[in-house]
Motif scaffolding. Structure first.
Motif, PDB file in Angstrom:
ATOM      1  N   TRP A  51       2.718  -4.913 -13.825  1.00 27.32           N
ATOM      2  CA  TRP A  51       1.589  -4.921 -14.748  1.00 27.32           C
ATOM      3  C   TRP A  51       1.022  -3.517 -14.901  1.00 27.32           C
ATOM      4  CZ3 TRP A  51       0.858  -8.350 -18.203  1.00 27.32           C
ATOM      5  CH2 TRP A  51       1.220  -9.674 -17.978  1.00 27.32           C
ATOM      6  N   ALA A  52       0.964  -2.765 -13.813  1.00 26.38           N
ATOM      7  CA  ALA A  52       0.470  -1.385 -13.897  1.00 26.38           C
ATOM      8  C   ALA A  52       1.370  -0.555 -14.800  1.00 26.38           C
ATOM      9  CB  ALA A  52       0.382  -0.767 -12.505  1.00 26.38           C
ATOM     10  N   SER A  53       2.674  -0.758 -14.674  1.00 20.81           N
ATOM     11  CA  SER A  53       3.618  -0.051 -15.538  1.00 20.81           C
ATOM     12  C   SER A  53       3.424  -0.447 -16.998  1.00 20.81           C
ATOM     13  CB  SER A  53       5.051  -0.348 -15.091  1.00 20.81           C
ATOM     14  OG  SER A  53       5.976   0.272 -15.928  1.00 20.81           O
ATOM     15  N   LEU A  54       3.260  -1.731 -17.245  1.00 15.80           N
ATOM     16  CA  LEU A  54       3.028  -2.214 -18.602  1.00 15.80           C
ATOM     17  C   LEU A  54       1.730  -1.648 -19.168  1.00 15.80           C
ATOM     18  CD1 LEU A  54       3.872  -4.047 -20.960  1.00 15.80           C
ATOM     19  CD2 LEU A  54       2.652  -5.902 -19.805  1.00 15.80           C
ATOM     20  N   ALA A  55       0.682  -1.631 -18.349  1.00 23.62           N
ATOM     21  CA  ALA A  55      -0.602  -1.072 -18.801  1.00 23.62           C
ATOM     22  C   ALA A  55      -0.450   0.403 -19.146  1.00 23.62           C
ATOM     23  CB  ALA A  55      -1.665  -1.271 -17.733  1.00 23.62           C
ATOM     24  N   SER A  56       0.295   1.132 -18.338  1.00 26.35           N
ATOM     25  CA  SER A  56       0.519   2.552 -18.598  1.00 26.35           C
ATOM     26  C   SER A  56       1.239   2.760 -19.930  1.00 26.35           C
ATOM     27  CB  SER A  56       1.317   3.163 -17.454  1.00 26.35           C
ATOM     28  OG  SER A  56       1.583   4.511 -17.698  1.00 26.35           O
ATOM     29  N   ILE A  57       2.256   1.959 -20.181  1.00 24.03           N
ATOM     30  CA  ILE A  57       3.002   2.051 -21.438  1.00 24.03           C
ATOM     31  C   ILE A  57       2.079   1.718 -22.616  1.00 24.03           C
ATOM     32  CG2 ILE A  57       4.846   0.976 -22.804  1.00 24.03           C
ATOM     33  CD1 ILE A  57       6.355   0.660 -20.074  1.00 24.03           C
ATOM     34  N   TYR A  58       1.281   0.681 -22.465  1.00 24.65           N
ATOM     35  CA  TYR A  58       0.349   0.273 -23.514  1.00 24.65           C
ATOM     36  C   TYR A  58      -0.622   1.405 -23.844  1.00 24.65           C
ATOM     37  CZ  TYR A  58      -3.207  -2.420 -25.987  1.00 24.65           C
ATOM     38  OH  TYR A  58      -4.103  -2.856 -26.912  1.00 24.65           O
ATOM     39  N   VAL A  59      -1.213   2.002 -22.820  1.00 22.64           N
ATOM     40  CA  VAL A  59      -2.172   3.080 -23.033  1.00 22.64           C
ATOM     41  C   VAL A  59      -1.476   4.280 -23.671  1.00 22.64           C
ATOM     42  CG1 VAL A  59      -3.671   4.767 -21.864  1.00 22.64           C
ATOM     43  CG2 VAL A  59      -3.782   2.354 -21.242  1.00 22.64           C
ATOM     44  N   ASP A  60      -0.265   4.608 -23.194  1.00 20.91           N
ATOM     45  CA  ASP A  60       0.473   5.732 -23.780  1.00 20.91           C
ATOM     46  C   ASP A  60       0.720   5.537 -25.271  1.00 20.91           C
ATOM     47  OD1 ASP A  60       0.580   6.998 -21.343  1.00 20.91           O
ATOM     48  OD2 ASP A  60       2.669   6.451 -20.929  1.00 20.91           O
ATOM     49  N   LYS A  61       1.007   4.301 -25.675  1.00 19.40           N
ATOM     50  CA  LYS A  61       1.252   4.031 -27.085  1.00 19.40           C
ATOM     51  C   LYS A  61      -0.023   3.998 -27.906  1.00 19.40           C
ATOM     52  CE  LYS A  61       5.622   1.615 -26.704  1.00 19.40           C
ATOM     53  NZ  LYS A  61       6.341   0.380 -26.979  1.00 19.40           N
ATOM     54  N   GLN A  62      -1.090   3.445 -27.349  1.00 17.81           N
ATOM     55  CA  GLN A  62      -2.331   3.280 -28.100  1.00 17.81           C
ATOM     56  C   GLN A  62      -3.207   4.533 -28.077  1.00 17.81           C
ATOM     57  OE1 GLN A  62      -2.992   0.510 -30.002  1.00 17.81           O
ATOM     58  NE2 GLN A  62      -0.916  -0.022 -29.406  1.00 17.81           N
ATOM     59  N   LEU A  63      -3.147   5.272 -26.985  1.00 19.58           N
ATOM     60  CA  LEU A  63      -4.000   6.465 -26.819  1.00 19.58           C
ATOM     61  C   LEU A  63      -3.174   7.631 -26.281  1.00 19.58           C
ATOM     62  CD1 LEU A  63      -6.981   4.606 -25.117  1.00 19.58           C
ATOM     63  CD2 LEU A  63      -6.941   5.474 -27.458  1.00 19.58           C
ATOM     64  N   PRO A  64      -2.195   8.088 -27.021  1.00 20.74           N
ATOM     65  CA  PRO A  64      -1.326   9.143 -26.491  1.00 20.74           C
ATOM     66  C   PRO A  64      -2.064  10.436 -26.131  1.00 20.74           C
ATOM     67  CG  PRO A  64      -0.977   8.841 -28.849  1.00 20.74           C
ATOM     68  CD  PRO A  64      -1.884   7.742 -28.390  1.00 20.74           C
ATOM     69  N   GLU A  65      -3.225  10.654 -26.712  1.00 23.27           N
ATOM     70  CA  GLU A  65      -3.964  11.869 -26.432  1.00 23.27           C
ATOM     71  C   GLU A  65      -4.527  11.926 -25.010  1.00 23.27           C
ATOM     72  OE1 GLU A  65      -6.947   8.961 -28.172  1.00 23.27           O
ATOM     73  OE2 GLU A  65      -4.893   9.523 -28.606  1.00 23.27           O
ATOM     74  N   ILE A  66      -4.607  10.782 -24.314  1.00 17.79           N
ATOM     75  CA  ILE A  66      -5.121  10.813 -22.943  1.00 17.79           C
ATOM     76  C   ILE A  66      -4.002  10.781 -21.908  1.00 17.79           C
ATOM     77  CG2 ILE A  66      -7.311   9.785 -23.613  1.00 17.79           C
ATOM     78  CD1 ILE A  66      -6.390   7.217 -22.168  1.00 17.79           C
ATOM     79  N   GLY A  67      -2.754  10.587 -22.366  1.00 14.90           N
ATOM     80  CA  GLY A  67      -1.596  10.500 -21.465  1.00 14.90           C
ATOM     81  C   GLY A  67      -1.258  11.780 -20.893  1.00 14.90           C
TER      82      GLY A  67
END
Length: 67
Positions: A51-67
């Motif tokens: 789930w942590a990995s999935l959340a990371s992928i989700y955030v990277d796609k939705q908010l790439p500027e914070i990745g």
């Protein structure tokens, strides 16, 4: 990022503030379950690490500027 809008931009995740920390939780327990089912042969079980990995992928796609 404007923290005031954070609650509106992270669904299906939600933010829980604690005294000295914060948590990101998932409101939809079936969210993307097909991903886990399709990757059983890779030892993906849907546990907290997955789930942590999935959340990371989700955030990277939705908010790439914070990745």
């Amino acid at each position: 990022m404007n923290i005031e809008n954070f609650k509106e931009i992270i669904p299906p995740f939600f933010w829980v503030k604690h005294e000295n920390s914060c948590s990101i939780c998932l409101s939809d327990l079936n969210f993307q379950s097909q991903i886990f089912q399709s990757r059983v042969d890779e030892s993906v079980e849907g546990n907290g690490y997955d789930w942590a990995s999935l959340a990371s992928i989700y955030v990277d796609k939705q908010l790439p500027e914070i990745g």
